[in-house]
Motif scaffolding. Sequence first.
Motif, PDB file in Angstrom:
ATOM      1  N   MET A   1       0.836  -1.185   0.065  1.00 32.74           N
ATOM      2  CA  MET A   1      -0.110   0.130  -0.029  1.00 32.74           C
ATOM      3  C   MET A   1       0.814   1.302   0.052  1.00 32.74           C
ATOM      4  O   MET A   1       1.742   1.338   0.800  1.00 32.74           O
ATOM      5  N   THR A   2       0.559   2.175  -0.731  1.00 36.58           N
ATOM      6  CA  THR A   2       1.465   3.402  -0.612  1.00 36.58           C
ATOM      7  C   THR A   2       1.149   4.411   0.527  1.00 36.58           C
ATOM      8  O   THR A   2       0.072   4.229   1.023  1.00 36.58           O
ATOM      9  N   ASP A   3       2.137   5.046   0.574  1.00 29.21           N
ATOM     10  CA  ASP A   3       1.842   5.983   1.939  1.00 29.21           C
ATOM     11  C   ASP A   3       0.796   7.047   1.737  1.00 29.21           C
ATOM     12  O   ASP A   3       0.050   7.210   2.713  1.00 29.21           O
ATOM     13  N   THR A   4       0.411   7.599   0.306  1.00 29.01           N
ATOM     14  CA  THR A   4      -0.317   8.451   0.380  1.00 29.01           C
ATOM     15  C   THR A   4      -1.734   7.640   0.659  1.00 29.01           C
ATOM     16  O   THR A   4      -3.006   8.299   0.864  1.00 29.01           O
ATOM     17  N   PHE A   5      -1.891   6.427   0.267  1.00 28.39           N
ATOM     18  CA  PHE A   5      -3.113   5.771   0.295  1.00 28.39           C
ATOM     19  C   PHE A   5      -3.790   5.728   1.837  1.00 28.39           C
ATOM     20  O   PHE A   5      -5.056   5.871   2.027  1.00 28.39           O
ATOM     21  N   VAL A   6      -2.955   5.910   2.831  1.00 29.80           N
ATOM     22  CA  VAL A   6      -3.452   5.928   4.063  1.00 29.80           C
ATOM     23  C   VAL A   6      -3.577   7.487   4.624  1.00 29.80           C
ATOM     24  O   VAL A   6      -4.243   7.490   5.737  1.00 29.80           O
ATOM     25  N   SER A   7      -3.156   8.255   4.007  1.00 33.79           N
ATOM     26  CA  SER A   7      -3.305   9.653   4.601  1.00 33.79           C
ATOM     27  C   SER A   7      -4.095  10.441   3.939  1.00 33.79           C
ATOM     28  O   SER A   7      -4.097  11.555   4.195  1.00 33.79           O
ATOM     29  N   ASN A   8      -4.790  10.040   2.779  1.00 34.37           N
ATOM     30  CA  ASN A   8      -5.555  11.350   1.898  1.00 34.37           C
ATOM     31  C   ASN A   8      -6.929  10.858   2.054  1.00 34.37           C
ATOM     32  O   ASN A   8      -7.684   9.830   2.478  1.00 34.37           O
ATOM     33  N   ALA A  16      -8.191   5.537  -6.038  1.00 29.49           N
ATOM     34  CA  ALA A  16      -7.317   4.573  -6.359  1.00 29.49           C
ATOM     35  C   ALA A  16      -7.860   3.132  -6.016  1.00 29.49           C
ATOM     36  O   ALA A  16      -7.378   2.197  -6.749  1.00 29.49           O
TER      37      ALA A  16
ATOM     38  N   LYS B  49       2.380  20.025  -2.267  1.00 31.82           N
ATOM     39  CA  LYS B  49       2.707  19.262  -1.061  1.00 31.82           C
ATOM     40  C   LYS B  49       4.357  18.746  -1.086  1.00 31.82           C
ATOM     41  O   LYS B  49       4.866  18.874   0.049  1.00 31.82           O
ATOM     42  N   ARG B  60       3.469   7.636  -8.564  1.00 31.65           N
ATOM     43  CA  ARG B  60       3.268   6.574  -7.376  1.00 31.65           C
ATOM     44  C   ARG B  60       2.119   7.474  -6.449  1.00 31.65           C
ATOM     45  O   ARG B  60       1.173   6.556  -5.786  1.00 31.65           O
ATOM     46  N   VAL B  61       2.623   8.764  -6.064  1.00 33.45           N
ATOM     47  CA  VAL B  61       1.511   9.080  -4.807  1.00 33.45           C
ATOM     48  C   VAL B  61       0.175   9.514  -5.453  1.00 33.45           C
ATOM     49  O   VAL B  61      -0.889   9.758  -4.509  1.00 33.45           O
ATOM     50  N   SER B  63      -1.629   7.534  -7.409  1.00 32.38           N
ATOM     51  CA  SER B  63      -1.914   6.284  -8.015  1.00 32.38           C
ATOM     52  C   SER B  63      -2.373   6.423  -9.717  1.00 32.38           C
ATOM     53  O   SER B  63      -3.447   5.965 -10.023  1.00 32.38           O
ATOM     54  N   TYR B 129     -16.169   7.967   8.455  1.00 28.85           N
ATOM     55  CA  TYR B 129     -14.864   8.041   7.843  1.00 28.85           C
ATOM     56  C   TYR B 129     -13.948   7.043   8.123  1.00 28.85           C
ATOM     57  O   TYR B 129     -13.374   6.462   7.151  1.00 28.85           O
ATOM     58  N   THR B 133     -12.533   4.223   5.148  1.00 30.39           N
ATOM     59  CA  THR B 133     -11.190   4.432   5.011  1.00 30.39           C
ATOM     60  C   THR B 133     -10.660   2.951   5.115  1.00 30.39           C
ATOM     61  O   THR B 133      -9.996   2.253   4.707  1.00 30.39           O
ATOM     62  N   ASP B 137      -9.537   0.278   2.481  1.00 32.07           N
ATOM     63  CA  ASP B 137      -8.166  -0.206   2.671  1.00 32.07           C
ATOM     64  C   ASP B 137      -8.155  -1.754   2.392  1.00 32.07           C
ATOM     65  O   ASP B 137      -7.219  -2.232   1.887  1.00 32.07           O
ATOM     66  N   TYR B 140      -8.704  -2.821  -1.088  1.00 27.68           N
ATOM     67  CA  TYR B 140      -7.385  -2.548  -1.945  1.00 27.68           C
ATOM     68  C   TYR B 140      -6.568  -3.402  -1.618  1.00 27.68           C
ATOM     69  O   TYR B 140      -5.801  -4.122  -2.614  1.00 27.68           O
ATOM     70  N   ASN B 141      -6.184  -3.953  -0.603  1.00 28.34           N
ATOM     71  CA  ASN B 141      -5.126  -4.831  -0.186  1.00 28.34           C
ATOM     72  C   ASN B 141      -5.504  -6.249  -0.516  1.00 28.34           C
ATOM     73  O   ASN B 141      -4.526  -7.232  -0.489  1.00 28.34           O
TER      74      ASN B 141
END
Lengths: 144, 144
Positions: A1-8, A16, B49, B60-61, B63, B129, B133, B137, B140-141
């Motif tokens: 999982m990309t870092d952005t995925f968890v924080s956006n 995504a 950012k 990458r960031v 997607s 939320y 999320t 996630d 996604y995974n």
Amino acid sequence: MTDTFVSNPSFFKLDATLKRIRNYWQKTFDAHKKDITVDQWLLIENLYKHKKITHNELARVTSKDITTVSRIIELLVKKELVVREGSPQDRRKVFLQLTAKGSEKYKDVRPLVLEMRKTGWAGLTENDYADLTRILDVIYNNIP
Amino acid sequence: MTDTFVSNPSFFKLDATLKRIRNYWQKTFDAHKKDITVDQWLLIENLYKHKKITHNELARVTSKDITTVSRIIELLVKKELVVREGSPQDRRKVFLQLTAKGSEKYKDVRPLVLEMRKTGWAGLTENDYADLTRILDVIYNNIP
DNA sequence: TACTATTAGTTGCTAAAGCAACTATTGCTA
DNA sequence: TAGCAATAGTTGCTTTAGCAACTAATAGTA
């Protein structure tokens, strides 16, 4: 999982996730040589369900633009999976139907789709499904 | 809300919701004459950012496919919102940065985006939320 | 050092999204 | 009934998605 995925925020996350699902579906279709795209599948699925339907109606039930539907149908007609048939009552309307080949395609691809849905939903509960449905419905309806 | 929306599986629902959000964002951008697309906005947001970043990293960031990023950046360069700057250390790499005009665009559009996010999220809780999320996630995974 | 593999990015292609403008037909109303 | 509005669908255009093939540069290895 990309870092952005968890924080956006949710838009990005939805986008995504959907891209990942779509990609997986397409690769699976390709790997099994189904000669079909994800959106072509969605139309076939709905044509199977609704039997006989106009471009307009099909656009409505698939949440697609009518121009998009028109062009996807064009491709499906070329593949001989769908036939167009003008309405005698209202000559503006065109009814769409799966051909025999189209129905076969549906039955051929359907098990793959069920399998992929199961894969995506692994580890989640009925409650999660209900929550996801509810939350997306609220967001959908919040939008003017 | 369409009848299909309430009775169909998650892929369709995700797609329909995302399209609706995207549409709303685009119409709002247009109504305020921001001269920008939703995906162009996403890149600008990430360039703001990350300050200085390559096509690859940006892909990458966000997607996004690197080819897609490459072409969106092309448009942003034409609009003078972004500059490309070759890396002297590794001449294959190209660093991307917002121009002054690009930063202004970010600050100009940002409030609209915050407002729209608030609109979409109306009536939902922090818990919702977190659930959304978490569920996205997991899906996604789950995908190989 | 020479050869090969890997990495960064671009270009060509097809598909899908959605707006605008268009044709053809039907419905509504003065 | 004539004229206009509304509806169904198509076509043209720009944008995004993603695969394949390509160039250029760097890294790794015999």
